[in-house]
Design a protein around this motif. Structure first.
Motif, mmCIF file in Angstrom:
data_model
loop_
_atom_site.group_PDB
_atom_site.id
_atom_site.type_symbol
_atom_site.label_atom_id
_atom_site.label_comp_id
_atom_site.label_asym_id
_atom_site.label_seq_id
_atom_site.Cartn_x
_atom_site.Cartn_y
_atom_site.Cartn_z
ATOM 1 N N GLY A 171 0.795 -1.218 0.000
ATOM 2 C CA GLY A 171 0.000 0.000 0.000
ATOM 3 C C GLY A 171 0.831 1.274 0.000
ATOM 4 O O GLY A 171 0.400 2.298 -0.531
ATOM 5 N N HIS A 172 2.030 1.204 0.581
ATOM 6 C CA HIS A 172 2.897 2.374 0.634
ATOM 7 C C HIS A 172 3.835 2.477 -0.567
ATOM 8 O O HIS A 172 4.695 3.359 -0.604
ATOM 9 C CB HIS A 172 3.722 2.367 1.925
ATOM 10 N N GLY A 173 3.686 1.590 -1.528
ATOM 11 C CA GLY A 173 4.428 1.731 -2.775
ATOM 12 C C GLY A 173 5.795 1.103 -2.807
ATOM 13 O O GLY A 173 6.611 1.439 -3.682
ATOM 14 N N ILE A 174 6.075 0.175 -1.874
ATOM 15 C CA ILE A 174 7.325 -0.563 -1.949
ATOM 16 C C ILE A 174 7.371 -1.321 -3.279
ATOM 17 O O ILE A 174 6.360 -1.813 -3.775
ATOM 18 C CB ILE A 174 7.430 -1.537 -0.746
ATOM 19 N N HIS A 175 8.562 -1.453 -3.863
ATOM 20 C CA HIS A 175 8.682 -1.978 -5.227
ATOM 21 C C HIS A 175 8.867 -3.493 -5.297
ATOM 22 O O HIS A 175 8.609 -4.096 -6.346
ATOM 23 C CB HIS A 175 9.848 -1.291 -5.932
ATOM 24 N N GLY A 176 9.337 -4.116 -4.229
ATOM 25 C CA GLY A 176 9.540 -5.564 -4.236
ATOM 26 C C GLY A 176 9.718 -6.078 -2.819
ATOM 27 O O GLY A 176 10.113 -5.333 -1.916
ATOM 28 N N LEU A 177 9.406 -7.348 -2.625
ATOM 29 C CA LEU A 177 9.533 -7.988 -1.317
ATOM 30 C C LEU A 177 10.565 -9.106 -1.377
ATOM 31 O O LEU A 177 10.628 -9.847 -2.366
ATOM 32 C CB LEU A 177 8.189 -8.577 -0.862
ATOM 33 N N ILE A 178 11.359 -9.219 -0.327
ATOM 34 C CA ILE A 178 12.341 -10.289 -0.205
ATOM 35 C C ILE A 178 11.961 -11.156 0.983
ATOM 36 O O ILE A 178 11.758 -10.655 2.093
ATOM 37 C CB ILE A 178 13.761 -9.736 -0.002
ATOM 38 N N VAL A 179 11.854 -12.449 0.761
ATOM 39 C CA VAL A 179 11.578 -13.403 1.831
ATOM 40 C C VAL A 179 12.829 -14.265 2.007
ATOM 41 O O VAL A 179 13.295 -14.880 1.051
ATOM 42 C CB VAL A 179 10.359 -14.284 1.498
ATOM 43 N N GLY A 180 13.359 -14.273 3.219
ATOM 44 C CA GLY A 180 14.568 -15.052 3.459
ATOM 45 C C GLY A 180 15.818 -14.209 3.498
ATOM 46 O O GLY A 180 16.918 -14.710 3.248
ATOM 47 N N GLY A 181 15.687 -12.921 3.819
ATOM 48 C CA GLY A 181 16.848 -12.065 3.985
ATOM 49 C C GLY A 181 17.325 -12.068 5.435
ATOM 50 O O GLY A 181 16.699 -12.672 6.314
ATOM 51 N N THR A 182 18.410 -11.347 5.686
ATOM 52 C CA THR A 182 18.939 -11.262 7.043
ATOM 53 C C THR A 182 17.901 -10.682 7.996
ATOM 54 O O THR A 182 17.734 -11.158 9.126
ATOM 55 C CB THR A 182 20.209 -10.384 7.067
ATOM 56 N N THR A 183 17.183 -9.649 7.552
ATOM 57 C CA THR A 183 16.154 -9.030 8.380
ATOM 58 C C THR A 183 15.053 -10.015 8.740
ATOM 59 O O THR A 183 14.411 -9.887 9.776
ATOM 60 C CB THR A 183 15.569 -7.801 7.666
ATOM 61 N N GLY A 184 14.831 -11.000 7.868
ATOM 62 C CA GLY A 184 13.833 -12.033 8.127
ATOM 63 C C GLY A 184 14.351 -13.183 8.973
ATOM 64 O O GLY A 184 13.634 -14.177 9.179
ATOM 65 N N GLU A 185 15.583 -13.060 9.479
ATOM 66 C CA GLU A 185 16.184 -14.065 10.366
ATOM 67 C C GLU A 185 16.206 -15.458 9.733
ATOM 68 O O GLU A 185 15.954 -16.463 10.391
ATOM 69 C CB GLU A 185 15.449 -14.105 11.709
ATOM 70 N N TYR A 186 16.544 -15.518 8.461
ATOM 71 C CA TYR A 186 16.520 -16.808 7.767
ATOM 72 C C TYR A 186 17.430 -17.836 8.424
ATOM 73 O O TYR A 186 17.140 -19.040 8.417
ATOM 74 C CB TYR A 186 16.917 -16.624 6.298
ATOM 75 N N TYR A 187 18.524 -17.363 8.994
ATOM 76 C CA TYR A 187 19.507 -18.246 9.621
ATOM 77 C C TYR A 187 18.941 -18.964 10.848
ATOM 78 O O TYR A 187 19.506 -19.960 11.306
ATOM 79 C CB TYR A 187 20.737 -17.419 10.040
ATOM 80 N N ALA A 188 17.837 -18.424 11.398
ATOM 81 C CA ALA A 188 17.223 -18.999 12.594
ATOM 82 C C ALA A 188 16.018 -19.874 12.260
ATOM 83 O O ALA A 188 15.315 -20.336 13.159
ATOM 84 C CB ALA A 188 16.797 -17.883 13.557
ATOM 85 N N LEU A 189 15.779 -20.098 10.968
ATOM 86 C CA LEU A 189 14.616 -20.868 10.519
ATOM 87 C C LEU A 189 15.042 -22.219 9.969
ATOM 88 O O LEU A 189 16.108 -22.342 9.360
ATOM 89 C CB LEU A 189 13.862 -20.097 9.426
ATOM 90 N N SER A 190 14.188 -23.201 10.139
ATOM 91 C CA SER A 190 14.421 -24.496 9.512
ATOM 92 C C SER A 190 14.105 -24.403 8.025
ATOM 93 O O SER A 190 13.442 -23.461 7.562
ATOM 94 C CB SER A 190 13.551 -25.571 10.160
ATOM 95 N N ASN A 191 14.570 -25.375 7.272
ATOM 96 C CA ASN A 191 14.271 -25.432 5.846
ATOM 97 C C ASN A 191 12.755 -25.440 5.620
ATOM 98 O O ASN A 191 12.236 -24.732 4.746
ATOM 99 C CB ASN A 191 14.927 -26.685 5.250
ATOM 100 N N GLY A 192 12.059 -26.216 6.418
ATOM 101 C CA GLY A 192 10.605 -26.300 6.276
ATOM 102 C C GLY A 192 9.916 -24.981 6.580
ATOM 103 O O GLY A 192 8.937 -24.614 5.899
ATOM 104 N N GLU A 193 10.387 -24.275 7.586
ATOM 105 C CA GLU A 193 9.792 -22.986 7.915
ATOM 106 C C GLU A 193 10.022 -21.981 6.798
ATOM 107 O O GLU A 193 9.134 -21.176 6.477
ATOM 108 C CB GLU A 193 10.387 -22.458 9.215
ATOM 109 N N ARG A 194 11.190 -22.010 6.213
ATOM 110 C CA ARG A 194 11.474 -21.080 5.118
ATOM 111 C C ARG A 194 10.537 -21.336 3.939
ATOM 112 O O ARG A 194 10.037 -20.398 3.303
ATOM 113 C CB ARG A 194 12.941 -21.189 4.700
#
Length: 296
Positions: free
Chosen positions: A34-57
């Motif tokens: 809604g605020h006009g962001i141009h793209g989304l990243i899932v699995g970045g450092t901000t998303g704490e991917y390193y703390a997630l299991s493969n299944g959770e990702r």
């Protein structure tokens, strides 16, 4: 693929018990779009991917793809400690409808540049997706050398690089000497004005999770309108917050607290990252309130 714009590495909401809070995701995704962001990243450092299991990702890939509903480009962070796990995550993301991937050096194992090249080429051969490289040696332990980048020149899927070393000299080289090969994306938030001044048109910005209007306005002013004087004024208002995030040592905790202050509660970070102290919260809240006071 065009990587222009502000890309948000989406936070992963957690319950107080530590499980993924999927119910907290819809307001976050809808707010960003809604605020006009141009793209989304899932699995970045901000998303704490390193703390997630493969299944959770994989579950997050599915959830965000469904919530986005084709309204916005999606990038999958597929970094892992092994090539096979990166391939597994990449194949899943591609099947879930993601448009591109974010590829960093496998962390902790510290591959040589030849090994890193073999890793990147294997991923490219298997997935055949537009790729943003992610150069963040402070986190991965391995830098992406210019020789490594040169070796990828004949592979058209490698189209962008998120540069997070903090080296202005390296940013100069990428924007001036590699502009025909790679789009450069700002990966050091407190240097964003410098990146835009030297021609970058992309920004991967963790704080856009809770400050999307300010990030989009700065991008539009500097990149679209090419008004660096007005951009400097906007950046100067953002800078205290960006400095706190980049230099405060608790990036993910601050991002999540920012979401809470913005009315988008996403819970705590996963251990070993601990909650902010009351003094840290108070200092952050003052910085946040001073910033949003300029809205409107």
């Amino acid at each position: 693929m065009n990587f222009d714009g502000v890309w948000t590495p989406v936070v992963t909401p957690f319950t107080q018990e530590g499980s993924i809070d999927f119910a907290a995701l819809p307001p976050v995704i809808d707010s960003l779009i809604g605020h006009g962001i141009h793209g989304l990243i899932v699995g970045g450092t901000t998303g704490e991917y390193y703390a997630l299991s493969n299944g959770e990702r994989k579950k997050l890939f599915d959830a965000v793809s469904e919530l986005a509903g084709g309204r916005i480009p999606l990038m999958a962070g597929i970094n892992a400690t092994t090539t096979e796990e990166s391939l597994d995550l990449g194949r899943y993301a591609k099947s879930a409808g993601f448009n591109c991937i974010l590829l960093a050096a496998p962390y902790y194992c510290q591959p040589t540049q030849d090994e890193l090249l073999a890793h990147a080429c294997t991923v490219d051969d298997a997935l055949d997706m537009p790729t943003m490289l992610y150069n963040f040696p402070a986190r991965t332990g391995t830098a992406m050398s210019f020789e490594f980048i040169d070796a990828l020149k004949q592979r058209p899927n490698f189209q962008a690089i998120k540069e997070s070393t903090g080296s202005i000299e390296r940013m100069h080289t990428l924007t001036q000497d590699y502009a025909g090969q790679l789009q450069v994306s700002c990966g050091m938030d407190d240097q964003v004005l410098e990146f835009f001044t030297w021609g970058a048109r992309s920004w991967v910005a963790g704080a856009s999770n809770f400050l999307a209007p300010e990030h989009v306005a700065l991008y539009r002013t500097c990149v679209v309108e090419q008004d660096m004087i007005a951009g400097r004024k906007l950046a100067s208002r953002l800078l205290p917050m960006l400095n706190l995030l980049e230099q405060g040592g608790k990036f993910c905790q601050y991002i999540k607290y920012g979401c809470e202050l913005a009315g988008l509660p996403v819970g705590p970070t996963r251990r070993p990252l601990l909650p902010l102290g009351e003094d840290e919260k108070a200092a952050f809240a003052r910085t946040y309130e001073q910033l949003i006071a300029h809205r409107g």
